[in-house]
Design a protein around this motif. Structure first.
Motif, PDB file in Angstrom:
ATOM      1  N   TYR A 277      42.220  41.255  22.906  1.00  0.00           N
ATOM      2  CA  TYR A 277      43.111  42.064  23.743  1.00  0.00           C
ATOM      3  C   TYR A 277      44.082  42.870  22.878  1.00  0.00           C
ATOM      4  CZ  TYR A 277      46.624  43.263  27.215  1.00  0.00           C
ATOM      5  OH  TYR A 277      47.495  43.950  28.011  1.00  0.00           O
ATOM      6  N   HIS A 278      44.192  44.161  23.163  1.00  0.00           N
ATOM      7  CA  HIS A 278      45.111  45.028  22.426  1.00  0.00           C
ATOM      8  C   HIS A 278      45.782  46.006  23.394  1.00  0.00           C
ATOM      9  CE1 HIS A 278      43.606  43.779  18.465  1.00  0.00           C
ATOM     10  NE2 HIS A 278      42.402  43.800  19.022  1.00  0.00           N
ATOM     11  N   GLU A 279      47.054  46.240  23.154  1.00  0.00           N
ATOM     12  CA  GLU A 279      47.806  47.271  23.880  1.00  0.00           C
ATOM     13  C   GLU A 279      48.354  48.259  22.858  1.00  0.00           C
ATOM     14  OE1 GLU A 279      51.066  45.513  25.835  1.00  0.00           O
ATOM     15  OE2 GLU A 279      49.887  44.050  26.944  1.00  0.00           O
ATOM     16  N   ARG A 280      48.436  49.513  23.275  1.00  0.00           N
ATOM     17  CA  ARG A 280      49.026  50.510  22.385  1.00  0.00           C
ATOM     18  C   ARG A 280      49.647  51.623  23.208  1.00  0.00           C
ATOM     19  NH1 ARG A 280      47.182  55.017  19.038  1.00  0.00           N
ATOM     20  NH2 ARG A 280      45.076  54.875  19.927  1.00  0.00           N
TER      21      ARG A 280
ATOM     22  N   ALA B 293      49.876  46.586  31.803  1.00  0.00           N
ATOM     23  CA  ALA B 293      48.523  46.605  31.250  1.00  0.00           C
ATOM     24  C   ALA B 293      47.523  45.948  32.199  1.00  0.00           C
ATOM     25  CB  ALA B 293      48.510  45.900  29.902  1.00  0.00           C
ATOM     26  N   SER B 294      47.949  44.846  32.816  1.00  0.00           N
ATOM     27  CA  SER B 294      47.049  44.142  33.739  1.00  0.00           C
ATOM     28  C   SER B 294      46.724  45.003  34.958  1.00  0.00           C
ATOM     29  CB  SER B 294      47.677  42.825  34.183  1.00  0.00           C
ATOM     30  OG  SER B 294      48.963  43.041  34.738  1.00  0.00           O
ATOM     31  N   THR B 295      47.683  45.807  35.407  1.00  0.00           N
ATOM     32  CA  THR B 295      47.441  46.711  36.524  1.00  0.00           C
ATOM     33  C   THR B 295      46.457  47.801  36.117  1.00  0.00           C
ATOM     34  OG1 THR B 295      49.679  46.335  37.353  1.00  0.00           O
ATOM     35  CG2 THR B 295      48.537  48.291  38.153  1.00  0.00           C
ATOM     36  N   LEU B 296      46.646  48.340  34.927  1.00  0.00           N
ATOM     37  CA  LEU B 296      45.766  49.388  34.414  1.00  0.00           C
ATOM     38  C   LEU B 296      44.323  48.890  34.274  1.00  0.00           C
ATOM     39  CD1 LEU B 296      45.541  52.245  33.182  1.00  0.00           C
ATOM     40  CD2 LEU B 296      46.146  51.232  30.979  1.00  0.00           C
TER      41      LEU B 296
ATOM     42  N   ILE C 248      38.161  45.125  35.603  1.00  0.00           N
ATOM     43  CA  ILE C 248      37.833  43.782  36.076  1.00  0.00           C
ATOM     44  C   ILE C 248      36.959  43.859  37.331  1.00  0.00           C
ATOM     45  CG2 ILE C 248      38.763  41.617  36.990  1.00  0.00           C
ATOM     46  CD1 ILE C 248      39.317  41.986  34.034  1.00  0.00           C
ATOM     47  N   ASN C 249      37.279  44.791  38.223  1.00  0.00           N
ATOM     48  CA  ASN C 249      36.465  44.966  39.432  1.00  0.00           C
ATOM     49  C   ASN C 249      35.034  45.347  39.074  1.00  0.00           C
ATOM     50  OD1 ASN C 249      38.668  44.432  41.066  1.00  0.00           O
ATOM     51  ND2 ASN C 249      39.209  46.579  41.341  1.00  0.00           N
ATOM     52  N   SER C 250      34.905  46.253  38.115  1.00  0.00           N
ATOM     53  CA  SER C 250      33.580  46.674  37.654  1.00  0.00           C
ATOM     54  C   SER C 250      32.825  45.505  37.033  1.00  0.00           C
ATOM     55  CB  SER C 250      33.738  47.804  36.639  1.00  0.00           C
ATOM     56  OG  SER C 250      32.499  48.140  36.054  1.00  0.00           O
ATOM     57  N   TYR C 251      33.531  44.723  36.231  1.00  0.00           N
ATOM     58  CA  TYR C 251      32.926  43.554  35.581  1.00  0.00           C
ATOM     59  C   TYR C 251      32.437  42.534  36.604  1.00  0.00           C
ATOM     60  CZ  TYR C 251      33.211  38.762  33.903  1.00  0.00           C
ATOM     61  OH  TYR C 251      32.967  37.434  33.689  1.00  0.00           O
TER      62      TYR C 251
ATOM     63  N   LEU D 226      45.214  38.970  33.445  1.00  0.00           N
ATOM     64  CA  LEU D 226      43.822  39.424  33.469  1.00  0.00           C
ATOM     65  C   LEU D 226      42.865  38.267  33.764  1.00  0.00           C
ATOM     66  CD1 LEU D 226      43.559  41.921  30.467  1.00  0.00           C
ATOM     67  CD2 LEU D 226      43.503  42.451  32.899  1.00  0.00           C
ATOM     68  N   ALA D 227      43.113  37.127  33.116  1.00  0.00           N
ATOM     69  CA  ALA D 227      42.262  35.957  33.345  1.00  0.00           C
ATOM     70  C   ALA D 227      42.347  35.499  34.790  1.00  0.00           C
ATOM     71  CB  ALA D 227      42.670  34.829  32.403  1.00  0.00           C
ATOM     72  N   ARG D 228      43.556  35.452  35.330  1.00  0.00           N
ATOM     73  CA  ARG D 228      43.737  35.019  36.716  1.00  0.00           C
ATOM     74  C   ARG D 228      43.075  35.999  37.698  1.00  0.00           C
ATOM     75  NH1 ARG D 228      48.796  34.239  36.428  1.00  0.00           N
ATOM     76  NH2 ARG D 228      49.554  36.170  37.342  1.00  0.00           N
ATOM     77  N   TYR D 229      43.243  37.288  37.435  1.00  0.00           N
ATOM     78  CA  TYR D 229      42.650  38.296  38.320  1.00  0.00           C
ATOM     79  C   TYR D 229      41.128  38.246  38.255  1.00  0.00           C
ATOM     80  CZ  TYR D 229      41.891  42.760  40.642  1.00  0.00           C
ATOM     81  OH  TYR D 229      41.470  43.738  41.518  1.00  0.00           O
ATOM     82  N   THR D 230      40.582  37.976  37.063  1.00  0.00           N
ATOM     83  CA  THR D 230      39.126  37.838  36.909  1.00  0.00           C
ATOM     84  C   THR D 230      38.608  36.700  37.775  1.00  0.00           C
ATOM     85  OG1 THR D 230      39.217  38.683  34.645  1.00  0.00           O
ATOM     86  CG2 THR D 230      37.254  37.438  35.271  1.00  0.00           C
ATOM     87  N   ASN D 231      39.292  35.544  37.728  1.00  0.00           N
ATOM     88  CA  ASN D 231      38.899  34.402  38.558  1.00  0.00           C
ATOM     89  C   ASN D 231      38.927  34.769  40.041  1.00  0.00           C
ATOM     90  OD1 ASN D 231      38.671  32.780  36.278  1.00  0.00           O
ATOM     91  ND2 ASN D 231      40.776  32.049  36.440  1.00  0.00           N
ATOM     92  N   GLU D 232      40.005  35.407  40.452  1.00  0.00           N
ATOM     93  CA  GLU D 232      40.180  35.753  41.868  1.00  0.00           C
ATOM     94  C   GLU D 232      39.090  36.694  42.353  1.00  0.00           C
ATOM     95  OE1 GLU D 232      44.079  37.403  41.973  1.00  0.00           O
ATOM     96  OE2 GLU D 232      45.105  35.456  41.841  1.00  0.00           O
ATOM     97  N   GLU D 233      38.765  37.704  41.553  1.00  0.00           N
ATOM     98  CA  GLU D 233      37.750  38.682  41.954  1.00  0.00           C
ATOM     99  C   GLU D 233      36.365  38.055  42.030  1.00  0.00           C
ATOM    100  OE1 GLU D 233      37.814  42.084  42.952  1.00  0.00           O
ATOM    101  OE2 GLU D 233      39.782  41.233  43.344  1.00  0.00           O
ATOM    102  N   LEU D 234      36.025  37.212  41.071  1.00  0.00           N
ATOM    103  CA  LEU D 234      34.714  36.553  41.096  1.00  0.00           C
ATOM    104  C   LEU D 234      34.590  35.631  42.306  1.00  0.00           C
ATOM    105  CD1 LEU D 234      34.161  35.690  37.327  1.00  0.00           C
ATOM    106  CD2 LEU D 234      32.894  37.346  38.701  1.00  0.00           C
TER     107      LEU D 234
END
Length: 331
Positions: free
Chosen positions: A114-117, A186-189, A194-197, A65-73
């Motif tokens: 971060y939580h998964e369930r 979870a990262s795919t979901l 992340i795109n919205s953010y 998630l952190a890596r994808y956030t960097n890439e998108e920004l």
């Protein structure tokens, strides 16, 4: 405010009909939501994350998630005509050694909470047994629920002061799956979140484009000249339509014609002319639509001035930095 149109990159997209009301679609540039004092260069410090030891997946999803956030920004900054992306390694090196930063502002942040369930649901399915009798079976279905927060702050590169900081919260639940093994990562979901953010963050720091639909007022008089003007709008002949509406208004005082002329002025970016005419229409008619349209036009005027000031501040800052670099080279 015709002089601002070049900054607005405003153009006509379509003309369409919604319930008999002719509508003109335009793209308009909005100013950045934050005042960054002319900042044009920006760096993204890689977002940090806390390792999740309770993930259902072998890979660390918070790291993804952190890596994808960097890439998108970084991707969105590169695509902006108003911002220049500075290599995060250069900025990090300067911060570490207390050197002058190579960027006007930088962004840093962290994936938090971060939580998964996995949610297990009973799903009733009607079927038939071996004798052909209808029966109800209970089948298990599974969903993955992901919840996390993104903290970030925008920091001035010269003063190191925080310009803006906030925490955004996100939650996402997958579709139903027959087996936990089929659940998405979870990262795919979380990618849509992340795109919205990243889109929301970029609007804070750079001008952005919005689409607007500007509706004409329906003609109740059955005036053939109004019908002709409406056809011009539908055919995308905006300037001719505006002149035709103005002609009808000046000759007959028909409110619909004056209203439509003002709205087309607005669509062309001639906001001050549009404001003057719509103010006149509202004063004469006390029409609610004219009141709302007048508020729209005045909002566009304020936005246009803010955008113009932001671009002017960027140009002045760039010129100042160029002069300072030249002075240093001479020394």
């Amino acid at each position: 405010m015709k002089s601002v149109v070049k900054f607005f990159a405003l153009f006509f997209l379509i003309t369409s009909i919604f319930g008999c009301a002719t509508t003109v679609g335009v793209n308009v540039e909005r100013p950045a939501e934050l005042n960054l004092n002319g900042a044009a260069s920006i760096s993204i410090i890689p977002f940090s994350y806390k390792k999740n030891f309770h993930s259902f997946f072998w890979n660390n999803e918070t790291e993804k998630l952190a890596r994808y956030t960097n890439e998108e920004l970084e991707k969105k900054i590169v695509s902006s005509e108003y911002l220049t992306l500075v290599d995060s390694k250069e900025t990090f090196h300067a911060l570490k050694h207390n050197l002058e930063l190579p960027c006007d502002v930088y962004i840093q942040g962290q994936i938090e909470d971060y939580h998964e369930r996995i949610i297990e649901n009973d799903h009733k399915v009607k079927t038939k047994d071996s004798d052909g009798n209808e029966i109800t079976k209970i089948e298990k279905e599974f969903q993955l629920k992901v919840r996390f927060s993104i903290f970030y702050e925008i920091i001035d590169g010269k003063t190191k002061e925080t310009i803006y900081s906030t925490t955004e919260h996100y939650e996402k639940t997958s579709s139903d799956y027959s087996s936990p093994r089929d659940l998405p990562y979870a990262s795919t979901l979380a990618k849509n979140s992340i795109n919205s953010y990243s889109t929301k963050l970029i609007k804070k720091i750079a001008p952005y484009t919005v689409h607007r639909n500007i509706s004409m007022m329906k003609d109740k008089s059955k005036n053939p000249n109004m019908k002709y003007a409406n056809e011009l709008v539908k055919n995308g002949q905006i300037n001719l339509a505006k002149e035709e509406y103005l002609k009808i208004y000046n000759q007959t005082g028909q409110i619909e014609a004056g209203y439509n002329a003002a709205r087309l002025m607005e669509a062309q970016g001639n906001y001050e002319e549009a404001e003057a005419l719509m103010s006149e229409i509202f004063y004469i008619s006390n029409n609610k639509k004219a009141s709302r349209a007048l508020n729209d036009i005045r909002y566009e005027i304020r936005a246009a001035r803010k955008l113009e000031n932001q671009i002017k501040a960027q140009e002045e800052r760039k010129n100042q930095e160029t002069e300072e670099d030249s002075t240093l080279k001479e020394k």
